[in-house]
Design a protein around this motif. Structure first.
Motif, PDB file in Angstrom:
ATOM      1  N   TYR A  10       0.827  -1.204   0.000  1.00 44.81           N
ATOM      2  CA  TYR A  10       0.000   0.000   0.000  1.00 44.81           C
ATOM      3  C   TYR A  10       0.865   1.259   0.000  1.00 44.81           C
ATOM      4  O   TYR A  10       0.537   2.245  -0.657  1.00 44.81           O
ATOM      5  CB  TYR A  10      -0.962   0.020   1.183  1.00 44.81           C
ATOM      6  CG  TYR A  10      -2.044  -1.030   1.104  1.00 44.81           C
ATOM      7  CD1 TYR A  10      -2.848  -1.155  -0.023  1.00 44.81           C
ATOM      8  CD2 TYR A  10      -2.270  -1.913   2.152  1.00 44.81           C
ATOM      9  CE1 TYR A  10      -3.839  -2.121  -0.105  1.00 44.81           C
ATOM     10  CE2 TYR A  10      -3.263  -2.878   2.081  1.00 44.81           C
ATOM     11  CZ  TYR A  10      -4.039  -2.974   0.952  1.00 44.81           C
ATOM     12  OH  TYR A  10      -5.018  -3.932   0.872  1.00 44.81           O
ATOM     13  N   ARG A  11       1.956   1.231   0.740  1.00 40.93           N
ATOM     14  CA  ARG A  11       2.863   2.387   0.787  1.00 40.93           C
ATOM     15  C   ARG A  11       3.435   2.680  -0.596  1.00 40.93           C
ATOM     16  O   ARG A  11       3.408   3.826  -1.058  1.00 40.93           O
ATOM     17  CB  ARG A  11       3.998   2.114   1.791  1.00 40.93           C
ATOM     18  CG  ARG A  11       5.065   3.199   1.816  1.00 40.93           C
ATOM     19  CD  ARG A  11       6.182   2.859   2.781  1.00 40.93           C
ATOM     20  NE  ARG A  11       6.846   1.599   2.520  1.00 40.93           N
ATOM     21  CZ  ARG A  11       7.721   1.380   1.521  1.00 40.93           C
ATOM     22  NH1 ARG A  11       8.023   2.350   0.672  1.00 40.93           N
ATOM     23  NH2 ARG A  11       8.302   0.203   1.375  1.00 40.93           N
ATOM     24  N   THR A  12       3.939   1.651  -1.269  1.00 39.50           N
ATOM     25  CA  THR A  12       4.550   1.869  -2.580  1.00 39.50           C
ATOM     26  C   THR A  12       3.498   2.246  -3.627  1.00 39.50           C
ATOM     27  O   THR A  12       3.802   2.999  -4.552  1.00 39.50           O
ATOM     28  CB  THR A  12       5.363   0.652  -3.053  1.00 39.50           C
ATOM     29  OG1 THR A  12       4.538  -0.511  -3.067  1.00 39.50           O
ATOM     30  CG2 THR A  12       6.563   0.417  -2.146  1.00 39.50           C
ATOM     31  N   GLN A  13       2.262   1.751  -3.477  1.00 40.74           N
ATOM     32  CA  GLN A  13       1.192   2.140  -4.389  1.00 40.74           C
ATOM     33  C   GLN A  13       0.917   3.641  -4.304  1.00 40.74           C
ATOM     34  O   GLN A  13       0.482   4.246  -5.273  1.00 40.74           O
ATOM     35  CB  GLN A  13      -0.092   1.357  -4.090  1.00 40.74           C
ATOM     36  CG  GLN A  13      -0.026  -0.089  -4.492  1.00 40.74           C
ATOM     37  CD  GLN A  13       0.146  -0.251  -5.996  1.00 40.74           C
ATOM     38  OE1 GLN A  13      -0.657   0.235  -6.771  1.00 40.74           O
ATOM     39  NE2 GLN A  13       1.204  -0.915  -6.397  1.00 40.74           N
ATOM     40  N   GLN A  14       1.180   4.217  -3.144  1.00 38.39           N
ATOM     41  CA  GLN A  14       0.972   5.660  -2.957  1.00 38.39           C
ATOM     42  C   GLN A  14       2.248   6.457  -3.217  1.00 38.39           C
ATOM     43  O   GLN A  14       2.281   7.665  -3.021  1.00 38.39           O
ATOM     44  CB  GLN A  14       0.436   5.930  -1.561  1.00 38.39           C
ATOM     45  CG  GLN A  14      -0.966   5.366  -1.383  1.00 38.39           C
ATOM     46  CD  GLN A  14      -1.612   5.799  -0.091  1.00 38.39           C
ATOM     47  OE1 GLN A  14      -1.254   6.810   0.506  1.00 38.39           O
ATOM     48  NE2 GLN A  14      -2.591   5.029   0.351  1.00 38.39           N
ATOM     49  N   SER A  25       3.016   8.762   9.839  1.00 42.56           N
ATOM     50  CA  SER A  25       2.377   7.955  10.878  1.00 42.56           C
ATOM     51  C   SER A  25       2.923   8.242  12.270  1.00 42.56           C
ATOM     52  O   SER A  25       2.507   7.637  13.244  1.00 42.56           O
ATOM     53  CB  SER A  25       2.514   6.468  10.556  1.00 42.56           C
ATOM     54  OG  SER A  25       3.872   6.084  10.547  1.00 42.56           O
ATOM     55  N   LYS A  26       3.891   9.149  12.335  1.00 41.84           N
ATOM     56  CA  LYS A  26       4.532   9.529  13.603  1.00 41.84           C
ATOM     57  C   LYS A  26       5.184   8.329  14.291  1.00 41.84           C
ATOM     58  O   LYS A  26       5.119   8.177  15.506  1.00 41.84           O
ATOM     59  CB  LYS A  26       3.535  10.225  14.517  1.00 41.84           C
ATOM     60  CG  LYS A  26       3.002  11.521  13.923  1.00 41.84           C
ATOM     61  CD  LYS A  26       2.051  12.216  14.849  1.00 41.84           C
ATOM     62  CE  LYS A  26       1.628  13.524  14.242  1.00 41.84           C
ATOM     63  NZ  LYS A  26       0.300  13.562  13.719  1.00 41.84           N
ATOM     64  N   ILE A  50      -2.969   0.959  13.048  1.00 42.78           N
ATOM     65  CA  ILE A  50      -3.929   2.063  12.942  1.00 42.78           C
ATOM     66  C   ILE A  50      -3.247   3.344  12.489  1.00 42.78           C
ATOM     67  O   ILE A  50      -3.741   4.034  11.588  1.00 42.78           O
ATOM     68  CB  ILE A  50      -4.674   2.252  14.279  1.00 42.78           C
ATOM     69  CG1 ILE A  50      -5.602   1.052  14.507  1.00 42.78           C
ATOM     70  CG2 ILE A  50      -5.454   3.567  14.300  1.00 42.78           C
ATOM     71  CD1 ILE A  50      -6.169   0.950  15.895  1.00 42.78           C
ATOM     72  N   ASP A  51      -2.097   3.660  13.080  1.00 37.56           N
ATOM     73  CA  ASP A  51      -1.379   4.878  12.684  1.00 37.56           C
ATOM     74  C   ASP A  51      -0.936   4.819  11.227  1.00 37.56           C
ATOM     75  O   ASP A  51      -1.013   5.825  10.508  1.00 37.56           O
ATOM     76  CB  ASP A  51      -0.167   5.105  13.592  1.00 37.56           C
ATOM     77  CG  ASP A  51      -0.558   5.485  15.014  1.00 37.56           C
ATOM     78  OD1 ASP A  51      -1.720   5.895  15.228  1.00 37.56           O
ATOM     79  OD2 ASP A  51       0.298   5.361  15.910  1.00 37.56           O
ATOM     80  N   SER A  52      -0.492   3.660  10.773  1.00 41.48           N
ATOM     81  CA  SER A  52      -0.096   3.509   9.372  1.00 41.48           C
ATOM     82  C   SER A  52      -1.298   3.641   8.452  1.00 41.48           C
ATOM     83  O   SER A  52      -1.227   4.287   7.399  1.00 41.48           O
ATOM     84  CB  SER A  52       0.591   2.159   9.147  1.00 41.48           C
ATOM     85  OG  SER A  52       1.804   2.101   9.843  1.00 41.48           O
ATOM     86  N   ALA A  53      -2.412   3.047   8.837  1.00 39.64           N
ATOM     87  CA  ALA A  53      -3.633   3.130   8.027  1.00 39.64           C
ATOM     88  C   ALA A  53      -4.105   4.577   7.904  1.00 39.64           C
ATOM     89  O   ALA A  53      -4.471   5.028   6.817  1.00 39.64           O
ATOM     90  CB  ALA A  53      -4.719   2.256   8.635  1.00 39.64           C
ATOM     91  N   ILE A  54      -4.071   5.295   9.000  1.00 45.06           N
ATOM     92  CA  ILE A  54      -4.467   6.704   8.974  1.00 45.06           C
ATOM     93  C   ILE A  54      -3.538   7.488   8.048  1.00 45.06           C
ATOM     94  O   ILE A  54      -3.987   8.286   7.224  1.00 45.06           O
ATOM     95  CB  ILE A  54      -4.481   7.299  10.394  1.00 45.06           C
ATOM     96  CG1 ILE A  54      -5.640   6.699  11.200  1.00 45.06           C
ATOM     97  CG2 ILE A  54      -4.573   8.827  10.349  1.00 45.06           C
ATOM     98  CD1 ILE A  54      -5.585   7.000  12.683  1.00 45.06           C
ATOM     99  N   ALA A  55      -2.250   7.240   8.155  1.00 44.53           N
ATOM    100  CA  ALA A  55      -1.276   7.939   7.307  1.00 44.53           C
ATOM    101  C   ALA A  55      -1.482   7.623   5.830  1.00 44.53           C
ATOM    102  O   ALA A  55      -1.277   8.480   4.972  1.00 44.53           O
ATOM    103  CB  ALA A  55       0.147   7.569   7.730  1.00 44.53           C
ATOM    104  N   PRO A  59      -8.765   2.203   5.524  1.00 43.62           N
ATOM    105  CA  PRO A  59      -9.223   1.506   6.728  1.00 43.62           C
ATOM    106  C   PRO A  59      -8.163   0.530   7.247  1.00 43.62           C
ATOM    107  O   PRO A  59      -7.499  -0.143   6.449  1.00 43.62           O
ATOM    108  CB  PRO A  59     -10.460   0.746   6.264  1.00 43.62           C
ATOM    109  CG  PRO A  59     -10.734   1.143   4.865  1.00 43.62           C
ATOM    110  CD  PRO A  59      -9.550   1.879   4.345  1.00 43.62           C
ATOM    111  N   ALA A  60      -8.020   0.476   8.550  1.00 44.98           N
ATOM    112  CA  ALA A  60      -7.055  -0.441   9.163  1.00 44.98           C
ATOM    113  C   ALA A  60      -7.367  -1.892   8.826  1.00 44.98           C
ATOM    114  O   ALA A  60      -6.463  -2.727   8.797  1.00 44.98           O
ATOM    115  CB  ALA A  60      -7.020  -0.236  10.669  1.00 44.98           C
ATOM    116  N   THR A  61      -8.630  -2.183   8.543  1.00 43.33           N
ATOM    117  CA  THR A  61      -9.002  -3.564   8.227  1.00 43.33           C
ATOM    118  C   THR A  61      -8.305  -4.077   6.967  1.00 43.33           C
ATOM    119  O   THR A  61      -8.142  -5.272   6.801  1.00 43.33           O
ATOM    120  CB  THR A  61     -10.526  -3.699   8.050  1.00 43.33           C
ATOM    121  OG1 THR A  61     -10.967  -2.757   7.066  1.00 43.33           O
ATOM    122  CG2 THR A  61     -11.250  -3.472   9.355  1.00 43.33           C
TER     123      THR A  61
END
Length: 76
Positions: A10-14, A25-26, A50-55, A59-61
């Motif tokens: 997901y990170r690399t997709q963005q 994500s702090k 959760i912090d990564s999902a928010i960043a 959704p965290a799911t």
């Protein structure tokens, strides 16, 4: 582990680097590196998920589902 694979995908997709995700994500970059490591022996805390999902604005799911990102099959 699958959470790390999903996080990396997901990170690399963005178009984000690990350092950029860590900042958004702090979290410390070593936390992101550990999460995404394929040889990590420790689990990932829900707070980190959760912090990564928010960043990543998702959704965290998505990190917890039994699906492999980018594919249409379900892992068993």
């Amino acid at each position: 582990h699958m959470v790390g694979i999903r996080s990396s995908w997901y990170r690399t997709q963005q178009g984000l680097t690990q350092k950029q995700l860590a900042k958004k994500s702090k979290k410390h970059i070593s936390t992101i590196q550990r999460v995404e490591s394929t040889t990590a022996r420790r689990g990932v805390s829900y707070n980190t998920v959760i912090d990564s999902a928010i960043a990543l604005k998702m959704p965290a799911t998505r990190f917890l589902k039994n699906e492999y990102p980018g594919y249409k099959f379900v892992l068993k």
